[in-house]
Structure formats: C-alpha cells, structure tokens
Design a protein around this motif. Sequence first.
Motif, mmCIF file in Angstrom:
data_model
loop_
_atom_site.group_PDB
_atom_site.id
_atom_site.type_symbol
_atom_site.label_atom_id
_atom_site.label_comp_id
_atom_site.label_asym_id
_atom_site.label_seq_id
_atom_site.Cartn_x
_atom_site.Cartn_y
_atom_site.Cartn_z
ATOM 1 N N ARG A 80 -1.735 0.133 7.515
ATOM 2 C CA ARG A 80 -1.681 -0.970 6.548
ATOM 3 C C ARG A 80 -0.598 -0.764 5.488
ATOM 4 O O ARG A 80 -0.636 -1.384 4.424
ATOM 5 N N CYS A 114 -11.971 1.269 3.110
ATOM 6 C CA CYS A 114 -11.579 1.578 4.487
ATOM 7 C C CYS A 114 -11.495 3.088 4.671
ATOM 8 O O CYS A 114 -11.604 3.854 3.712
ATOM 9 N N LYS A 115 -11.303 3.523 5.913
ATOM 10 C CA LYS A 115 -11.125 4.935 6.190
ATOM 11 C C LYS A 115 -9.712 5.364 5.804
ATOM 12 O O LYS A 115 -8.780 4.561 5.809
ATOM 13 N N ARG A 116 -9.579 6.643 5.487
ATOM 14 C CA ARG A 116 -8.272 7.159 5.079
ATOM 15 C C ARG A 116 -7.207 6.917 6.149
ATOM 16 O O ARG A 116 -6.083 6.506 5.839
ATOM 17 N N LEU A 176 -10.130 0.350 -1.284
ATOM 18 C CA LEU A 176 -9.981 -0.713 -0.276
ATOM 19 C C LEU A 176 -11.192 -0.818 0.649
ATOM 20 O O LEU A 176 -11.269 -1.739 1.466
ATOM 21 N N ASP A 187 -7.003 4.556 8.210
ATOM 22 C CA ASP A 187 -6.642 3.145 8.312
ATOM 23 C C ASP A 187 -5.476 2.782 7.405
ATOM 24 O O ASP A 187 -4.763 1.793 7.660
ATOM 25 N N LEU A 188 -5.266 3.556 6.356
ATOM 26 C CA LEU A 188 -4.151 3.269 5.449
ATOM 27 C C LEU A 188 -2.812 3.295 6.183
ATOM 28 O O LEU A 188 -1.904 2.512 5.876
ATOM 29 N N SER A 205 -8.144 4.565 -0.234
ATOM 30 C CA SER A 205 -9.024 4.131 0.851
ATOM 31 C C SER A 205 -10.395 3.760 0.309
ATOM 32 O O SER A 205 -11.030 2.809 0.778
ATOM 33 N N HIS A 206 -10.860 4.491 -0.708
ATOM 34 C CA HIS A 206 -12.133 4.155 -1.341
ATOM 35 C C HIS A 206 -12.042 2.803 -2.042
ATOM 36 O O HIS A 206 -12.964 1.976 -1.936
ATOM 37 N N ILE A 240 0.835 -1.205 0.000
ATOM 38 C CA ILE A 240 0.000 0.000 0.000
ATOM 39 C C ILE A 240 0.870 1.254 0.000
ATOM 40 O O ILE A 240 0.586 2.228 -0.717
ATOM 41 N N GLN A 266 -4.466 9.138 -1.277
ATOM 42 C CA GLN A 266 -4.944 8.446 -0.077
ATOM 43 C C GLN A 266 -6.452 8.240 -0.110
ATOM 44 O O GLN A 266 -6.947 7.159 0.228
#
Length: 283
Positions: free
Chosen positions: A45, A37-39, A35, A41-42, A32-33, A4, A28
């Motif tokens: 990960r 998930c929330k930004r 995946l 959270d990147l 995140s979109h 990532i 970002q």
Amino acid sequence: MQTILEILDKCSEYFAGKGIPDPKADAQLLLSHALGCKRLDLFLRFDEPMGEERLAAFRQMVRRRARREPLQHIIGSVEFFGITLKCDARALVPRNETETLCEIITQEIFPDSEAGIKILDLGTGSGAIALALSSHYKNSETEAVDNNPEALALAGENLEGLGGLSGRVRIYESDWLENVGGTFNLIVANPPYLSADEVASAEPEVARFDPASALISADSGLADLKKIIAASPARLCPGGILACECGLGQAEKLCPFALSSGFAESFSMPDMSRRQRFLICKI
C-alpha cells in the motif's frame, strides 16, 4: 495527501533523531496499527494516500513514542508465547527473555504438553507467564500471585480476555509465597532483580515507564530472588522445580544459596544471546 511510503520515511527519520532503537520497525508497527492492517500489508500500500483522520491519530501515537513511551503501551497489547495480552503501565512489558524462560520450561523441563501439572507464578504482573504456560499445558492448574493490586487487575483482564482458561487459573494477592498454600510441580518467577543504579541508567522505556517495584531489588538485585529461593522448597512436590529469570551473573551466584536452602540441584541456563539468565532449582 501524503502517501503511506512518504509518511513511513518521515516517521522513521524522526524516530531515529529521538534515539528510538529500531525506528523503521516502530514506524511500520504504529502505522499498521493506525490503519488497522498487518505490518506486511503496508508494503502493498506504499502509494496509497492516507486520510487526515487516520493521519491525526497516527501523529498522536508518534508523539507518544518519541517521548519513549513503550510501543506496547501505545498499541495496547503485546504478543507473548502464542497469546495476546493487554499491556499498559500497570505491569512490566513482557519481554523476549521471559519468553525464553517459557521455552525452557515447555521444551526441556516439562516437555509433555498434556501434563497435569500444578503451576505457581510469583510476581505475575500482567499474567504473562501464568497465562502462557496455562495455554500450553491444557490439563494444568495455575495460581498467579502479585503484591500489586493494579498488576493483579491487569492480569485478571488478560485472563478474562483468554476465555477458556478461567476455570484453571486463580489470581490473588500475595507477597511472594506469604499467602500461598499447597504444593506445586513448578514455581516460576520473573522477580525484580535490578539495582536502583541499573534502572536509572536503563533505556527510558524501562526507567520511566515500567513500575519501579517490578524492577528494583535490594542487595544488588538479589534480595527478592533469595526470598523466593528460601521459601520455595516447602511449596514444591517431590521432583518439583523452581525456574527464575535473573540479571546477568546472578544465576551462578545463587546456585550455592539454592543448595543451602534445601534444593538437591541448581544450575544456570542461557538466553538466546548465550548469557546466563535463568536459575533452575530441583528438589
């Protein structure tokens, strides 16, 4: 497989080369979109590899953004004044300046969130202002009008998506106040206020993807604002207020016109950058 972090770095560099104003943030948000998930959270990960299926979908979004398609169109939604709206090419992307107008209204003009006010949103577009204010004022009644059927369809979809507002918000077609009846405590508008030359020199996200009819107005951008100002006094209750977003320098020019149109008071207010961007008129 690429991690990532590696993907983000490559995407940010690519966006920078394409002139994207905030390449790292856009990379970002798109990733995140992709995946789901929330930004934030990147950042937990970074070392995680990204599967080919999601990477292919992400690359498609990256190509669209590199062509300067608005990020909100690609993601398909936008956060605006506490609500989430569907966003596409049928209407303007709701922007920070318009959120500031909603803040002025809710904090300074009608600070009582329980107020049972009647609101008219002129040129509603996606429905952003009408739906945001209706969400804030739980006892309000709102009418939202536009002369663009595609924009009205988008506003209707956003109203449906917000569920509980459907009984308090009416959306219909009108060329400014032409088909509007009754009186209101508040009329609010973010009308076209740019000249054709200003739009031609704007960022590609605006010039190529926002509807020209929602941007360009005659008389150096003042024509539609003047129509709204001239017609609004007849549709305002005693003590009613007209609040408009304007271009730079326009609000001050329009204050004398508002007084000659029947308003008792008119003044300009600044945006977050202290630029005079809003016209407030009182009956």
